[in-house]
Design an enzyme around this catalytic site. Sequence first.
Site, PDB file in Angstrom:
ATOM      1  N   LYS A   1       1.400  -1.772   7.465  1.00 37.28           N
ATOM      2  CA  LYS A   1       1.917  -1.736   6.094  1.00 37.28           C
ATOM      3  C   LYS A   1       3.413  -1.419   6.076  1.00 37.28           C
ATOM      4  O   LYS A   1       4.150  -1.924   5.223  1.00 37.28           O
ATOM      5  CB  LYS A   1       1.121  -0.747   5.251  1.00 37.28           C
TER       6      LYS A   1
ATOM      7  N   TYR B   1      -3.319   0.828  10.534  1.00 32.55           N
ATOM      8  CA  TYR B   1      -3.133   0.389   9.154  1.00 32.55           C
ATOM      9  C   TYR B   1      -1.729   0.738   8.663  1.00 32.55           C
ATOM     10  O   TYR B   1      -1.018  -0.107   8.105  1.00 32.55           O
ATOM     11  CB  TYR B   1      -4.190   1.033   8.262  1.00 32.55           C
TER      12      TYR B   1
ATOM     13  N   SER C   1       0.846  -1.191   0.000  1.00 38.11           N
ATOM     14  CA  SER C   1       0.000   0.000   0.000  1.00 38.11           C
ATOM     15  C   SER C   1       0.878   1.236   0.000  1.00 38.11           C
ATOM     16  O   SER C   1       2.020   1.223   0.478  1.00 38.11           O
ATOM     17  CB  SER C   1      -0.940   0.056   1.216  1.00 38.11           C
TER      18      SER C   1
END
Length: 252
Positions: A161, A157, A144
Amino acid sequence: MAEAGNKVAVVTGAGTGVGRAASLALMNSGFTVVLAGRRMEMLEETRKLGDNVGNSLCVSADMTDPASIAALFAKVVNTYGRLDVLFNNAGMGAPPVNFEDLGLEQWQAVVNTNLTGPFLCTQHAFRIMKDQTPRGGRIINNGSISAHAPRPFSAAYTSTKHAITGLTRATNLDGRAYDIAVGQIDIGNAATPMTDRMVAGVLQPDGRKIPEPRMDAKAVGDAVAYMANLPLDANVLFMTVMASKMPFVGRG
């Protein structure tokens, strides 16, 4: 890798979005694809969309459950006898709240899905790939844009990542001895249900809420298929595929 038509790939989170696009692209390029996810109805939908381009198998699997992950890879070995590609794609985010208000359970849910799940899947893939004939295979991690830069209120998040980048580097190194190539695709604003909110407007670091451009998820699927089809003496370590006009490069 096995000859075209006999190559086997596992895609986690294959029922929607990037996972679906990657699954269809892999089928189209000659892979038999094991579609893994929690919702069988969505996996079946992906399978039906790929009926005209390749073979697939739907397997219910929960990336937060080690026993479910083990059962997934046991099913792959029992059905096909080998594994050529793993796409660690399944992921989730936490609600966009102030950092200090992020609950421990929410944090742990994101870590379990986005980091521990790929860790366990990669362990199973290593065990299979190092012992099969021909030896080796490829693992592709869904990183991402958040592996490079955060959005506001995205600590869980973004942290996972960034950690995926570390997992990619470490397993790429550890896989060398067994002809296992590991790479990462960092995706920005693919048009999926997860990014539908961007059409109406998404919060920016300066406090504004503005719409952001998106790109067809097929572009991501095709990129995954390109990485997957490389010979094992070549590897894409990191690839960024993003909407050309999204606010990532530059200031502001």
